[in-house]
Structures are given as C-alpha cells and as structure tokens.
Motif scaffolding. Structure first.
Motif, PDB file in Angstrom:
ATOM      1  N   ASP A  99       2.361 -48.039   1.288  1.00  0.00           N
ATOM      2  CA  ASP A  99       3.246 -48.050   0.122  1.00  0.00           C
ATOM      3  C   ASP A  99       3.388 -49.426  -0.527  1.00  0.00           C
ATOM      4  OD1 ASP A  99       4.810 -49.347   1.993  1.00  0.00           O
ATOM      5  OD2 ASP A  99       6.461 -47.914   1.937  1.00  0.00           O
ATOM      6  N   ASP A 100       2.436 -50.332  -0.282  1.00  0.00           N
ATOM      7  CA  ASP A 100       2.535 -51.686  -0.828  1.00  0.00           C
ATOM      8  C   ASP A 100       2.732 -51.700  -2.345  1.00  0.00           C
ATOM      9  OD1 ASP A 100       0.707 -51.383   1.545  1.00  0.00           O
ATOM     10  OD2 ASP A 100       0.918 -53.563   1.598  1.00  0.00           O
ATOM     11  N   GLY A 101       1.960 -50.854  -3.035  1.00  0.00           N
ATOM     12  CA  GLY A 101       2.042 -50.836  -4.489  1.00  0.00           C
ATOM     13  C   GLY A 101       3.405 -50.410  -4.988  1.00  0.00           C
ATOM     14  N   GLN A 102       3.981 -49.398  -4.354  1.00  0.00           N
ATOM     15  CA  GLN A 102       5.288 -48.908  -4.794  1.00  0.00           C
ATOM     16  C   GLN A 102       6.399 -49.880  -4.422  1.00  0.00           C
ATOM     17  OE1 GLN A 102       5.771 -45.166  -5.869  1.00  0.00           O
ATOM     18  NE2 GLN A 102       4.162 -44.182  -4.712  1.00  0.00           N
ATOM     19  N   VAL A 103       6.250 -50.560  -3.285  1.00  0.00           N
ATOM     20  CA  VAL A 103       7.209 -51.602  -2.928  1.00  0.00           C
ATOM     21  C   VAL A 103       7.166 -52.719  -3.975  1.00  0.00           C
ATOM     22  CG1 VAL A 103       7.768 -53.399  -1.247  1.00  0.00           C
ATOM     23  CG2 VAL A 103       7.178 -51.101  -0.460  1.00  0.00           C
ATOM     24  N   GLY A 104       5.951 -53.078  -4.394  1.00  0.00           N
ATOM     25  CA  GLY A 104       5.796 -54.095  -5.422  1.00  0.00           C
ATOM     26  C   GLY A 104       6.472 -53.701  -6.721  1.00  0.00           C
ATOM     27  N   TRP A 105       6.403 -52.403  -7.063  1.00  0.00           N
ATOM     28  CA  TRP A 105       7.055 -51.945  -8.295  1.00  0.00           C
ATOM     29  C   TRP A 105       8.572 -52.087  -8.174  1.00  0.00           C
ATOM     30  CZ3 TRP A 105      10.649 -48.146  -9.359  1.00  0.00           C
ATOM     31  CH2 TRP A 105      10.895 -47.935 -10.717  1.00  0.00           C
ATOM     32  N   LEU A 106       9.146 -51.702  -7.029  1.00  0.00           N
ATOM     33  CA  LEU A 106      10.588 -51.873  -6.843  1.00  0.00           C
ATOM     34  C   LEU A 106      10.984 -53.332  -6.989  1.00  0.00           C
ATOM     35  CD1 LEU A 106      11.804 -49.603  -3.871  1.00  0.00           C
ATOM     36  CD2 LEU A 106      12.420 -49.426  -6.292  1.00  0.00           C
ATOM     37  N   ASP A 107      10.173 -54.212  -6.404  1.00  0.00           N
ATOM     38  CA  ASP A 107      10.440 -55.646  -6.536  1.00  0.00           C
ATOM     39  C   ASP A 107      10.426 -56.066  -8.002  1.00  0.00           C
ATOM     40  OD1 ASP A 107      10.655 -55.979  -3.799  1.00  0.00           O
ATOM     41  OD2 ASP A 107       8.587 -56.698  -3.550  1.00  0.00           O
ATOM     42  N   SER A 108       9.490 -55.498  -8.770  1.00  0.00           N
ATOM     43  CA  SER A 108       9.314 -55.920 -10.165  1.00  0.00           C
ATOM     44  C   SER A 108      10.509 -55.564 -11.044  1.00  0.00           C
ATOM     45  CB  SER A 108       8.040 -55.296 -10.750  1.00  0.00           C
ATOM     46  OG  SER A 108       8.220 -53.913 -11.047  1.00  0.00           O
TER      47      SER A 108
END
Length: 476
Positions: A99-108
């Motif tokens: 889920d790295d990509g989705q975690v990155g989106w939450l961070d963004s």
C-alpha cells in the motif's frame, strides 16, 4: 507521540479504504485536521480483494469473449487463456498487496495515518492499538467517521472452518487455478468469480438457493448470465442449498438438500456481507456491536451528533462508488457543521445523499455484462408507483450487431406513467457497462421522457438502444 499521550484532531476516520480516503480528502480540503486509522492495507477491500483484483481478472476473460464474436479475429483467440499472465495482471493492479502508493497519497493531502486497530472508547474518543501492542488515544473535536466496510458472511454449517472455504478475498487473490470449484450463491460475487475461474480452467459448479442468478436485478439479467455460464461449461443449479461440507482425503465434498454430493478442490461462499462493526467499541456509546449503523441523509448516525457511518457499514448501498459518493456528502456535512455553516437540506444538495434512495447504479462484469440503476419493475410497483416496463432486444440495435456477431442482450426502462420520468433502467449484453451512466443521469435527474427524445444517440453505437426504447414507449 508516546503510548500514553492523547492527540486531538478535528476529525478521526476509522478505515482507510476508498470511503475513508474520500472522507479524509474532503475534510482536509476544508482545512480540518484529520487522522485516519487502518488495521490492514491503506486502500481497503476494494483495492486488494474486491473491485480492482476482480476486474483485473475479468478483463482478459471479457476481452477474449468479445474477440470471439468478431469475424476475422475469432479464429485467432480460440485457445485457452494464459492463467499465469492473468494472475500476474491481477497482482499488478493490487500493487502486489503493498500500500505504499496509497500511503503516499494520504501523506500528500496532510492526513495523519495511524496503523492498528481503532476502537471507540467513549464519545469522540478512539483508542488505537498498534502493531507493537501499544495504545494511542485520539480525540475528535467535530466528528468520528466509521468507514470500516463489510466482510463476507459465512453460513453456520457444522465443520465449515475445518474445510477452509474461500470467501471473496480468497477468490480474488488465489495464486492457483483450482481444478474444480463450487460457488455457493447467485449474486454479484458469485457470478463474477464463476465467470473468472471457469474461463481460467476450473470446472465450476454453482449452487444457488434461489430461483435464479442476480436476484436483485430484473429476472432476465440472471437468465442471460446463467445461459452464458452454462454455455461456457459451468454447471448452474438453482433452488439448491448446501447442507454440509467436508474434506475427504483432500477432496472437498458438498452435500445438497437433495442429497447430491458435489466434489471439488475449493468452495467459495458468496452468500452475503456483514458489517465490520463487531469490535469497534460501539457498546461504549450505547450502540449494538456488530450492527449496521442507521444514518440520516448526511450520513450522521441516529442519536449521535458527532458520529458518521459512511459506506457499507450503513447498509444503504454496498458498492464502492456509492460509498465514495456518501463520503463526499459526509465530508461536506462535517465541514459545514464544523465551521458553523448552514447545512443545505434540500434534495440533491451538497449535504444530502439522496441518490442512495433513487439512483444507485451497478455493473456486474460477467459475460454478458449486466447493469442497472434505480428500481426494477417489481420494486417500482411495490413502492406504489404507477409504472410501465418497456423492453428492447439489443440485437435489433445496429451498433450491437457491429460490436459482436450474434449479439445477445436486452434493455428495459421502467417509466413512471404519471410523471413521465424513468424510475429504473436495466441493460444486459456485451459492453453495456459503459452505457449505465447515461441511464443514471436520466434517473437521478428525473429527466422527462419528452426531453430524452432530444438527447440523440450517435449512430451506429449500442447507445442507440435509447432511441429504440423511446420509440417502443411511444408506439405501445
């Protein structure tokens, strides 16, 4: 933050699936501080065990079926599917369950992610037990949004746990093609997974308790899908219940209510969903653990002015796109209440999830596809509307014949004869999933029949079915 600290946010979201992500997106866009709690993968059921993997599995199946109906191409696609390539395609679309990509989106968007199991421990208070066993307490100044979704509901058959049955999760994530697969159920998950695994090489037997498939749609939808599954080699048995399941020397044996023994390597139970609310601490605020949560049209839980239940957990429409729609409504409502704005109460306004009642679209990605929005004929009549069903054989539409030789399909619009608007539309046939949004606009917008005459469909496309439906209504 240490284990004993408490941190305050404007909003705390339980669940980081598409619904929770969209609530967080809307509250952050409104400038509210937001925490998101997730015990599994950020992206939720849809990303890893439902929408995305199932459609990635189905796409090669449907593309081959369509190609086989096109002259000049059909002879080139008569061989079996490359199962390993199909499964690899599925793995790509689940990001190999990372889920790295989705975690990155939450961070963004500036939302804070807390990994672990979140439980309510009182009004506006969530305790998160992390992977290390430590607890953290989050408080919400304005709202807690429960976006924890649903899980597969298994029947209470003796010994079921011992046979290790598939649910929708195993059906969409299996690394191997079973030689023989029993599918129990006749709904969306059952029909889509039967379509996939039969095409990948399994011998599929469907055991359906009801009279047919896709019982929540018009009867002809299930009939056409059952016919296609049977032609593909599946054994579809309706009016059949499973009484027991055992494993005998490694072979799974299901015994039906008629005494038939069906042998298989795996068995999928697609027999309904239950809310993921059994261990959320609902009892600490006077609600029943494990229950569906009753909400108003702004998705606020009845009797709790700070608690929202969005998506599957409120049982209004167990569909990802409807959950995301609800999330946009809930996020707007939370933001309005937090900033003291007047909540717009009118139907179809920014803060009212009215379409959950009147215009819920769904596509079943079988071969043929089945798509529907609004009410079926039976549902409209039961609701007290004076309606008329208008049916068209899709094979009479020029675009359908060009799409596929021997095109089989059917369309129905349910017309309110008093208001002359559409109460519902159902389409079954190859490629019809891309037509359902036009039907959704007609139903949601209550577009008068007289105005629909001026929405001219392009020729020659399958969407010309709209003209045929309107002509049939006029000439009846």
């Amino acid at each position: 933050m240490t284990e004993t600290e408490t941190k305050a946010y404007d909003v705390v979201v339980l669940g980081a699936g598409p619904v929770g992500e969209n609530v967080a997106d809307r509250t952050r866009a409104a400038g509210l501080t937001t925490a998101v709690v997730e015990g599994e993968l950020v992206g939720g059921e849809c990303s890893y065990w439902a929408c995305m993997p199932s459609k990635a599995l189905l796409r090669p199946v449907i593309a081959r079926a369509d190609a086989r109906r096109v002259p000049g191409l059909s002879q080139s696609v008569q061989g079996p599917l490359d199962a390993s390539a199909v499964l690899a395609h599925r793995d790509y679309y689940t990001s190999n369950w990372r889920d790295d990509g989705q975690v990155g989106w939450l961070d963004s968007i500036g939302a804070d992610l807390y990994r672990g199991h979140g439980r309510l421990t009182g009004p506006r208070t969530v305790t998160v037990t992390g992977p290390d066993g430590g607890d953290r307490t989050l408080t919400a100044r304005h709202a807690v949004a429960v976006c924890t979704g649903s899980r597969a509901a298994l029947p209470g058959l003796p010994g079921l746990d011992e046979v290790r049955p598939w649910t929708s999760r195993e059906a969409t994530s299996s690394k191997n093609v079973p030689g023989r697969l029993i599918v129990v159920g006749g709904g969306v998950v059952a029909t889509e997974m039967a379509t996939v695994w039969q095409a990948l090489g399994s011998k599929v037997t469907m055991l359906v308790r009801g009279k047919g498939l896709l019982a929540r749609m018009e009867p002809f939808a299930g009939e056409l899908v059952a016919e296609a599954l049977t032609e593909a080699g599946a054994d579809v048995r309706t009016g059949t219940s499973v009484k027991s399941v055992t494993r005998e020397n490694g072979t799974l044996v299901a015994v039906t209510d008629t005494g038939d023994r069906v042998e298989a390597d795996e068995i999928l139970f697609a027999t309904g969903r239950a809310p993921r609310t059994d261990d959320l601490g609902l009892e600490t605020i006077g609600l029943e653990p494990g229950s569906w949560l009753d909400v108003d049209d702004s998705l606020r839980v009845t009797g709790h002015d700070w608690l929202y239940a969005v998506g599957d957990v409120n049982q209004r429409a167990l569909l990802t796109h409807q959950g995301k729609y609800q999330a946009r409504i809930a996020g707007a409502a939370i933001a309005a209440r937090a900033t003291g704005e007047t909540l717009l109460a009118q139907p179809w306004g920014a803060h009212a999830a009215t379409a959950d009642h009147a215009a819920v679209p769904q596509v079943v990605f079988t071969d043929p596809e089945a798509a529907a929005v609004g009410l079926s004929l039976a549902e409209a009549e039961q609701a007290g509307h004076r309606v008329k069903a208008v049916d068209v054989d899709l094979s009479t539409v020029a675009g359908a014949g060009l799409y596929a030789d021997g095109y089989k399909g059917r369309a129905r619009m349910v017309v309110d004869v008093e208001d002359e608007i559409l109460r519902g539309v159902t389409l079954v046939g190859p490629g019809v999933g891309e037509l359902i949004h036009s039907a959704t606009i007609a139903v949601a917008g209550r577009v008068p029949i007289g105005r629909l005459w001026h929405a001219v469909p392009s020729y020659p496309t399958i969407s010309e079915v709209w003209l045929r439906l309107l002509e049939s209504y006029r000439d009846a």
